[in-house]
Write a protein that holds these residues in place. Structure first.
Motif, short mmCIF file in Angstrom:
data_model
loop_
_atom_site.label_atom_id
_atom_site.label_comp_id
_atom_site.label_asym_id
_atom_site.label_seq_id
_atom_site.Cartn_x
_atom_site.Cartn_y
_atom_site.Cartn_z
N LEU A 187 -5.05 -12.64 -4.63
CA LEU A 187 -6.43 -12.90 -4.16
C LEU A 187 -7.40 -13.86 -4.89
O LEU A 187 -6.77 -14.22 -6.38
CB LEU A 187 -6.66 -11.25 -4.63
N ASP A 188 -7.93 -14.22 -4.00
CA ASP A 188 -9.46 -15.09 -5.09
C ASP A 188 -10.21 -14.54 -6.22
O ASP A 188 -10.53 -12.84 -6.27
CB ASP A 188 -10.37 -15.63 -3.83
N ALA A 189 -11.24 -15.09 -6.49
CA ALA A 189 -11.83 -14.18 -7.78
C ALA A 189 -12.43 -13.15 -7.04
O ALA A 189 -12.54 -12.84 -8.07
CB ALA A 189 -12.68 -15.16 -8.86
N GLN A 190 -13.52 -13.44 -6.14
CA GLN A 190 -14.56 -12.89 -5.87
C GLN A 190 -13.99 -11.77 -5.77
O GLN A 190 -14.27 -10.25 -5.65
CB GLN A 190 -15.74 -13.45 -5.01
N VAL A 191 -12.81 -11.42 -4.48
CA VAL A 191 -11.92 -9.98 -3.48
C VAL A 191 -11.67 -9.09 -5.52
O VAL A 191 -11.75 -8.38 -5.58
CB VAL A 191 -10.94 -10.98 -3.28
N ARG A 192 -10.80 -10.08 -6.89
CA ARG A 192 -10.42 -9.51 -7.41
C ARG A 192 -11.59 -8.75 -7.97
O ARG A 192 -11.23 -7.28 -8.52
CB ARG A 192 -9.54 -10.82 -8.33
N ASP A 196 -5.01 0.89 13.19
CA ASP A 196 -4.25 0.47 14.37
C ASP A 196 -4.27 -0.95 13.96
O ASP A 196 -3.77 -1.43 14.83
CB ASP A 196 -4.82 1.20 15.52
N ARG A 197 -4.19 -1.76 13.18
CA ARG A 197 -4.60 -2.77 13.30
C ARG A 197 -2.91 -3.04 12.60
O ARG A 197 -1.86 -2.57 11.81
CB ARG A 197 -5.42 -3.47 12.19
N TYR A 198 -1.85 -4.42 12.91
CA TYR A 198 -1.11 -4.86 11.61
C TYR A 198 -0.98 -5.60 10.76
O TYR A 198 -2.50 -6.32 10.58
CB TYR A 198 -0.39 -5.23 12.86
N PRO A 199 -0.59 -5.48 9.60
CA PRO A 199 -0.46 -6.84 8.41
C PRO A 199 -1.29 -8.05 8.84
O PRO A 199 -1.80 -8.51 7.98
CB PRO A 199 0.58 -6.60 7.65
N ALA A 200 -0.75 -8.45 9.66
CA ALA A 200 -1.34 -9.90 10.32
C ALA A 200 -2.52 -10.24 10.20
O ALA A 200 -3.64 -11.18 10.08
CB ALA A 200 -0.32 -10.72 11.12
N GLU A 201 -3.08 -9.25 10.74
CA GLU A 201 -4.45 -9.08 11.63
C GLU A 201 -5.90 -8.94 9.55
O GLU A 201 -6.52 -8.41 10.52
CB GLU A 201 -4.76 -7.68 12.19
N LEU A 202 -5.10 -8.71 8.80
CA LEU A 202 -5.77 -8.11 8.13
C LEU A 202 -6.38 -9.12 6.59
O LEU A 202 -5.33 -10.21 6.11
CB LEU A 202 -4.98 -6.49 7.06
N SER A 203 -7.10 -9.49 5.74
CA SER A 203 -7.15 -10.13 4.76
C SER A 203 -6.24 -9.18 3.77
O SER A 203 -5.86 -8.65 3.37
CB SER A 203 -8.60 -10.20 4.31
N GLY A 204 -6.45 -10.24 2.70
CA GLY A 204 -5.72 -10.06 1.11
C GLY A 204 -6.13 -8.89 0.56
O GLY A 204 -5.28 -8.04 -0.01
N GLY A 205 -7.12 -8.31 0.38
CA GLY A 205 -7.87 -7.47 -0.43
C GLY A 205 -7.14 -6.10 0.42
O GLY A 205 -7.27 -5.46 0.03
#
Length: 367
Positions: A167-172, A131-140
């Motif tokens: 995305l940053d290296a660790q998230v990738r 029930d969140r909107y995209p703006a409330e999410l991290s890139g991953g």
């Protein structure tokens, strides 16, 4: 769903972006299209999706001619680098979107759509984000939602265009492992585009190396890494040291080289080029050495050296710092390649690679 591409060509004006592509992808296989910008990999992906059209060739998926089908008839799931989520929709509505816009004859009932979305939320390990909107999410998290939306329609083929590029290296790294697990569970035929060698090798069953609109090589990560099929593939995979040699009786010979560690090659006598990775070169200090050390840098763990050899030949080496021999600027050395690849012909003129950027630098310039 199996996929076959035959002699696919695509031109933009006078530029040939695809120059006769032949490719077969098995049902349930995960294939990476790997190559630099401008190699044609995204154009090939768009043609498969129905977002672009070839000038010639065939595209057959599951025994059907997909060039006779519009994009909306192909049932492809497409995941973009920048997510392309609808900002005004909650996560569950973004995932459901592809199902809600199907034509009436094929659109599932609202209860069926809701059940499918709940299944995907749990499958992708994001039920708490429903029930969140995209703006409330991290890139991953956004990329997981984008994948959920692509999977919701049960795609015949899943297409991913640089899915982790933003995305940053660790998230990738985390998402790569996660995507492989999702693919193994879902079993969807998947093709993804990347310019990241590590990403392609870690994720894919097979890697397709593309350059200038052509397929240069197809194989597993180990096959391509250990046996590059062309100078283009060798350079792209980090064999950045190119040394002109002469082949005699299957052996590479050149001033300043000890090639005793390299196996004999079934090649005709004559000029050739030895391709090496900097980490695959051992330096042997010698007064008779034909290469002179011109630059020394350190990362703490590694020493990185530049050398000049006969006929302005440039070479780089990368050695474990604690195990490296004592070396100084101006010292002469012999190079012993431990692993290398040889192709007929002289090296192509190229600009020297840029200097490394170590964490801490000890650097001197020869005068």
């Amino acid at each position: 769903m199996s996929l076959t591409v035959q002699n696919l060509t695509r031109r933009f004006g006078q530029t040939e972006v695809l120059r006769g592509i032949d490719l077969e992808v098995k049902s349930g296989e995960l294939v990476a299209l790997l190559g630099p910008s401008g190699s044609g990999k995204t154009t090939l992906l768009k043609i498969i999706a129905g977002l672009d059209w070839p000038d010639a060739g065939r595209l057959v998926v599951g025994g059907e001619d997909w060039l006779d089908k519009k994009a909306q008839e192909r049932r492809t799931g497409f995941v973009f680098q920048h997510y392309a989520l609808f900002p005004h929709m909650k996560v569950r509505d973004n995932i459901a979107f592809g199902l809600t816009v199907m034509d009436r004859a094929h659109r599932p009932a609202p209860a069926t759509i809701a059940k499918k979305v709940e299944e995907l939320l749990h499958f992708l390990q994001i039920p708490h984000l429903a029930d969140r909107y995209p703006a409330e999410l991290s890139g991953g998290q956004r990329q997981r939602v984008a994948l959920g939306r692509a999977l919701a329609i049960d795609p015949a083929v899943l297409l991913l265009d640089e899915p982790f590029g933003a995305l940053d290296a660790q998230v990738r790294r985390d998402l790569r492992r996660w995507l492989r697990e999702v693919h193994d569970k879902a079993g969807t035929t998947t093709i993804f585009v990347t310019h990241d060698q590590e990403e392609a090798f870690e994720l894919a069953d097979r890697v397709v190396v593309m350059g200038a609109g052509l397929i240069e090589q197809i194989g597993s990560a180990d096959q391509i890494y250990d046996h590059p099929a062309s100078p283009f593939v060798a350079r792209f995979l980090g064999l950045t040291v190119e040394i002109p040699v002469t082949m005699r009786a299957g052996r590479a010979e050149a001033a300043g080289l000890d090639t005793s560690a390299l196996p004999r090659r079934a090649m005709a006598d004559g000029p050739a080029t030895l391709f090496l990775r900097p980490a695959d070169i051992t330096l042997l200090p010698s007064p008779e050495g034909a290469f002179r050390v011109t630059e020394i840098a350190t990362t703490g763990a590694l020493l990185r050296l530049r050398m000049e050899g006969p006929a302005d030949c440039q070479a780089e080496a990368e050695l474990p710092r604690r195990a490296a021999p004592a070396l100084s600027l101006g010292q002469t050395v012999t190079l012993r390649p431990e692993v290398g690849h040889i192709f007929p012909g002289s090296p192509t003129p190229a600009q020297p690679a840029p200097a490394p950027a170590p964490v801490s630098l000890i650097k001197e310039s020869s005068r």
